[in-house]
Design an enzyme around this catalytic site. Sequence first.
Site, PDB file in Angstrom:
ATOM      1  N   LYS A 148      -9.442 -15.019 -23.840  1.00  0.00           N
ATOM      2  CA  LYS A 148      -8.658 -14.048 -25.583  1.00  0.00           C
ATOM      3  C   LYS A 148      -9.201 -14.579 -26.120  1.00  0.00           C
ATOM      4  O   LYS A 148     -10.545 -15.281 -26.065  1.00  0.00           O
ATOM      5  CB  LYS A 148      -7.100 -15.338 -24.831  1.00  0.00           C
ATOM      6  CG  LYS A 148      -8.139 -16.649 -25.196  1.00  0.00           C
ATOM      7  CD  LYS A 148      -6.543 -17.120 -26.570  1.00  0.00           C
ATOM      8  CE  LYS A 148      -6.174 -18.597 -26.180  1.00  0.00           C
ATOM      9  NZ  LYS A 148      -6.282 -18.521 -27.863  1.00  0.00           N
ATOM     10  N   LYS A 182      -4.634 -25.354 -15.465  1.00  0.00           N
ATOM     11  CA  LYS A 182      -4.432 -26.865 -15.175  1.00  0.00           C
ATOM     12  C   LYS A 182      -3.395 -27.790 -13.947  1.00  0.00           C
ATOM     13  O   LYS A 182      -2.925 -27.039 -13.464  1.00  0.00           O
ATOM     14  CB  LYS A 182      -3.943 -27.748 -15.779  1.00  0.00           C
ATOM     15  CG  LYS A 182      -4.560 -26.949 -17.686  1.00  0.00           C
ATOM     16  CD  LYS A 182      -3.745 -27.479 -18.908  1.00  0.00           C
ATOM     17  CE  LYS A 182      -5.550 -27.472 -20.080  1.00  0.00           C
ATOM     18  NZ  LYS A 182      -6.068 -28.659 -20.225  1.00  0.00           N
ATOM     19  N   GLU A 216      -2.238 -30.624 -30.909  1.00  0.00           N
ATOM     20  CA  GLU A 216      -3.926 -30.783 -30.993  1.00  0.00           C
ATOM     21  C   GLU A 216      -4.000 -32.445 -32.429  1.00  0.00           C
ATOM     22  O   GLU A 216      -3.664 -31.103 -33.192  1.00  0.00           O
ATOM     23  CB  GLU A 216      -5.035 -29.735 -31.385  1.00  0.00           C
ATOM     24  CG  GLU A 216      -4.217 -29.088 -29.873  1.00  0.00           C
ATOM     25  CD  GLU A 216      -4.980 -27.375 -30.069  1.00  0.00           C
ATOM     26  OE1 GLU A 216      -6.573 -27.221 -29.535  1.00  0.00           O
ATOM     27  OE2 GLU A 216      -4.713 -26.334 -31.017  1.00  0.00           O
ATOM     28  N   HIS A 240      -0.817 -19.336 -24.618  1.00  0.00           N
ATOM     29  CA  HIS A 240      -0.470 -20.655 -24.191  1.00  0.00           C
ATOM     30  C   HIS A 240       0.918 -20.690 -23.791  1.00  0.00           C
ATOM     31  O   HIS A 240       1.252 -21.191 -22.490  1.00  0.00           O
ATOM     32  CB  HIS A 240      -1.875 -21.671 -24.753  1.00  0.00           C
ATOM     33  CG  HIS A 240      -2.942 -21.058 -24.682  1.00  0.00           C
ATOM     34  ND1 HIS A 240      -3.568 -20.621 -23.590  1.00  0.00           N
ATOM     35  CD2 HIS A 240      -4.057 -22.001 -25.861  1.00  0.00           C
ATOM     36  CE1 HIS A 240      -4.605 -21.104 -24.085  1.00  0.00           C
ATOM     37  NE2 HIS A 240      -5.245 -21.487 -24.432  1.00  0.00           N
TER      38      HIS A 240
END
Length: 484
Positions: A148, A182, A216, A240
């Site tokens: 991306k 993940k 984050e 995401h």
Amino acid sequence: MVSRVIPVDPFDLVIFGGTGDLAQRKILPALFRRYCAGQWPADVQIIGAARGDHSPDKFREIVAKSLHQHVPNRSKDTETLSEFLKRIDYVPLDAKSDNGWASLAGRLKDNRIRAFYFSVGPSLFGPLAERIRTHDMVTRHTRIVVEKPFGHDLDSARALNATLAAHFEEGQIYRIDHYLGKETVQNLMAVRFGNMLFEPLWNSQYVDHIQITVAETVGIDGREEYYERSGAMRDMVQNHLMQLLCLIAMEPPAKFDPDAVRDEKLKVIRALDPVEPHHIVRGQFAAGLDGLGYREVVGNPRSTTESYVALKTHISNWRWAGTPFYLRTGKRLVARSSVINVMFKDAPHSIFGEEAGRHANALSIRLQPNEGITLKVTIKEPGPGGMRLIDVPLDMSFAEALGPENQDPPDAYERLVMDVIRGNQTLFMRGDEVEAAWAWTDPVIAGWQARGDVPKPYESGSTGPGDAELLMKRDGRLWQGIKP
């Protein structure tokens, strides 16, 4: 419990941008870990390619330094590291000219898998794809991997897809979103579709709402120019968070097959309602004790680019009609945390009286850090006296449940790169999926631009702007805390 390693077939992997940050920080360390795990055959070849005029030996020195930094424990095994580096090669080339391409083509072996990783900016995707084709490096076993951003909006995404489609079949194109690699994200599908316990409850009759948070602590240092053009909506929500939303909301596919899974994800995106103006909050981190504010970092005192987004949306289908989905993501927040919270409804009638309080079950799926799954259930508080109810977690962390050998689960790139070699596109985005996500995102961005909305400032190290809390409180709900 020891994870099973499934060997892959022999392959050549070319990493365009091999000296860049992503290759050195993520891709090459992931390959080294898979080599240490014994997943490779003996004659695998990894070729770095970039404009820098390095010799293969110099490139191996660069790779070794990177592995010492990013895989410190395993890189101390000098014999293993030495054997890995023997499989590393390097070719200087120019993506926009024919310089170096003949040399690259001459290094590739016949009758084996060829993977080309585009670890470069999107502006180079087209030239790279064209030269791979014109220099006769495309076989039926050829795959390309693109990072991306997949475009800046719907028009650019369509143009990019058309460019790649001119040289490769859709089955050869792997659009990578590392979130899908993940372990916990993949476990989300296992929890939903491998257990009878949850699926009957996975609908608007029993689920009050769903929260998806990707928080984050880092800022945008080193990415100022890119981030000022994209913002949190394009950088995080469109890809995401959209992928997490799809996995949590999609219908059970007929089988665990790439197109079957991606067909169901596409249906979710196409069923998303437009976001109302009063259902979105944009924020921008301000200067604080821990550093400069967003505007100072990008050098634009009038920047209206968001570093934080919170929004509410609905999915117009039978399963989720009336159930709101709340999404939020931001930089410089109080903790690094990616979590999906499925908040179930209260029991329809409490036999314990008002003094017992209101209680509802919640399923939390932690993507990072401390990957695991927690189910909150209601029990009686220990002790004499009346019936007092409390909520307690049934907690499963990977490290505790699967044993000490799983305390360091594979990095997402380890799984995804090996899936490329295996030819498994299940965890990669299809072209129509990317375009559908932009078709939903573009009107949201166009709306706030037309209104002249300015992001709300928020303190670095906080949970975001106060208006995001009001977004939930207006509905009588609260965000679950952002926890490290």
